[in-house]
Write an enzyme that holds these catalytic residues in place. Structure first.
Site, mmCIF file in Angstrom:
data_model
loop_
_atom_site.group_PDB
_atom_site.id
_atom_site.type_symbol
_atom_site.label_atom_id
_atom_site.label_comp_id
_atom_site.label_asym_id
_atom_site.label_seq_id
_atom_site.Cartn_x
_atom_site.Cartn_y
_atom_site.Cartn_z
ATOM 1 N N ASN A 1 -1.509 7.016 -2.226
ATOM 2 C CA ASN A 1 -2.713 6.830 -1.409
ATOM 3 C C ASN A 1 -3.580 5.707 -1.989
ATOM 4 O O ASN A 1 -4.811 5.778 -1.969
ATOM 5 C CB ASN A 1 -3.518 8.131 -1.326
ATOM 6 C CG ASN A 1 -4.496 8.106 -0.166
ATOM 7 O OD1 ASN A 1 -4.328 7.330 0.779
ATOM 8 N ND2 ASN A 1 -5.521 8.935 -0.230
ATOM 9 N N HIS B 1 0.861 -1.181 0.000
ATOM 10 C CA HIS B 1 0.000 0.000 0.000
ATOM 11 C C HIS B 1 0.895 1.227 0.000
ATOM 12 O O HIS B 1 1.730 1.395 0.882
ATOM 13 C CB HIS B 1 -0.916 0.014 1.229
ATOM 14 C CG HIS B 1 -1.823 1.202 1.261
ATOM 15 N ND1 HIS B 1 -3.085 1.200 0.685
ATOM 16 C CD2 HIS B 1 -1.636 2.453 1.741
ATOM 17 C CE1 HIS B 1 -3.632 2.395 0.824
ATOM 18 N NE2 HIS B 1 -2.773 3.177 1.473
ATOM 19 N N CYS B 2 0.729 2.068 -1.001
ATOM 20 C CA CYS B 2 1.613 3.224 -1.165
ATOM 21 C C CYS B 2 0.925 4.488 -0.657
ATOM 22 O O CYS B 2 -0.113 4.892 -1.182
ATOM 23 C CB CYS B 2 1.988 3.382 -2.642
ATOM 24 S SG CYS B 2 3.018 4.834 -2.933
ATOM 25 N N LYS B 3 1.524 5.094 0.368
ATOM 26 C CA LYS B 3 0.931 6.321 0.906
ATOM 27 C C LYS B 3 1.142 7.497 -0.039
ATOM 28 O O LYS B 3 0.397 8.469 0.006
ATOM 29 C CB LYS B 3 1.556 6.647 2.260
ATOM 30 C CG LYS B 3 1.143 5.668 3.343
ATOM 31 C CD LYS B 3 1.775 6.037 4.663
ATOM 32 C CE LYS B 3 1.320 5.067 5.738
ATOM 33 N NZ LYS B 3 1.940 5.356 7.040
#
Ligand SMILES: [Zn+2]
Ligand SMILES: [Zn+2]
Length: 354
Positions: free
Chosen positions: A155, A150-152
């Site tokens: 998002n 999951h890439c912040k």
């Protein structure tokens, strides 16, 4: 402060955070509310770099060279813009999850009924059959096909459907930043050697040597050399700092491609290896799905502080590959490997063996 105490304090600080309240709706893509701070920061940096590149620095280059760099940096920025948007906008969820169209809320996981979120390729939260490599992301609250991480910064989850765009955005960001850094270094060198080389635009005719022009060619604004140099130093530092993260991720993902692993598989493998041996007679640690939608911090805390009476595992005592995993975990908040989903995903991988 040494690395060990820094890591341990970081783990304690993470562990002391309050668990996030469960979400009942799934996020569709990176534009779903709430936006993440990192995502907003990424767009602001992208805008600053693109604006200063095209409006301040490229016009200072000699004739013909400025046209070439308009073309090269323009092409790279446009390509990055498109793949960045695609990485954010594509929904990486499982087909069956997408077919549900997110019309229904997601139930809260009940550990008294199920031991794992995904059992026999059926997700008890999404309530659909999922593929073998699907994982339920706690941040997006849905199952993602070929889950990577999951890439912040996007998002959004990175999975099979948008991995190529994520990787292309890394490559194009690095290439764009390299071009911008090269342009800035050229300007600094020429300014110290012969500033007149940077003042070849026709609008500089009749302008005093102390005066420089911003926003050429359409909206020339007169200013002092110090202002141009100050902006140049700021953008150079911002570019160099911005280069570190995609540079790190680019090398890491090349390494993962070589190893034929996803980010998730790499992180979970290393975390399994880092679990300390439990002395005979002591009850083994259990990672039952008792906290499916809380922060990954408790998991990190368990790995570092395995139990009462047991010494914390010091990262300094690990070998290189384990230390690499430790560093990755420490940077998990900033390099996309969000550990939020790990408790969920660990359960689907068979965390009971812990
Ligand atoms: Zn699910
Ligand atoms: Zn996610």
């Amino acid at each position: 402060m040494d690395l060990c105490s820094w890591c341990q304090r970081g783990a304690l600080r993470e562990a002391s955070r309050k668990p996030a309240s469960p979400r009942h709706w799934s996020r569709v893509n990176g534009w779903s509310w709430p936006l993440h701070t990192f995502q907003v920061v990424a767009w602001i940096i992208l805008f600053i770099l693109a604006f200063t590149n095209f409006c301040i620095f490229v016009p200072l280059l000699p004739p013909n060279w400025n046209l070439i760099m308009y073309g090269v940096t323009g092409g790279l920025f446009c390509f990055h813009f498109v793949v960045h948007l695609l990485g954010i906008s594509i929904d990486p969820a499982e087909t069956n999850v997408r077919l549900k169209k997110y019309l229904e809320s997601i139930p809260t996981f009940d550990p008294s009924k199920h031991t794992r979120v995904i059992e026999n390729q059926y997700c008890h939260l999404c309530e659909v059959v999922v593929s073998q490599k699907a994982k339920h992301c706690g941040a997006c609250n849905k199952c993602v096909s070929d889950f990577d991480h999951h890439c912040k910064w996007l998002n959004n989850c990175v999975g099979g459907r948008n991995y190529r765009y994520f990787f292309c955005s890394l490559v194009s960001a690095l290439a764009s930043l390299l071009c911008l850094i090269s342009i800035l270094l050229y300007i600094f060198i020429q300014y110290s050697v012969n500033p007149e080389v940077l003042r070849t635009h026709p609008l500089y005719e009749g302008v005093s040597k102390d005066t420089w022009l911003l926003f050429l060619p359409f909206f020339p604004v007169k200013t002092k050399a110090l202002v141009v140099l100050g902006i140049g130093v700021f953008v150079l530092l911002l570019s160099a700092l911005s280069f570190l993260l995609p540079g790190y991720l680019f090398i890491f993902h090349l390494f993962l491609m070589f190893k034929k692993l996803s980010t998730y598989e790499y992180v979970t493998q290393n975390r399994y290896q880092n679990i300390p041996k439990v002395p005979a007679g002591r009850k083994e640690l259990s990672f039952k799905i008792s906290m499916p939608q809380v922060s990954g911090a408790p998991l990190l805390h368990h790995l570092r502080y395995p139990g009462l009476g047991q010494r914390p595992v010091s990262p300094c005592s690990w070998n290189f590959s384990q230390s690499f995993a430790s560093v990755l975990a420490q940077f998990s908040d900033s390099v996309c490997v969000q550990s939020e989903h790990v408790p969920l995903a660990l359960s689907s991988l068979g965390a009971s063996r812990l």
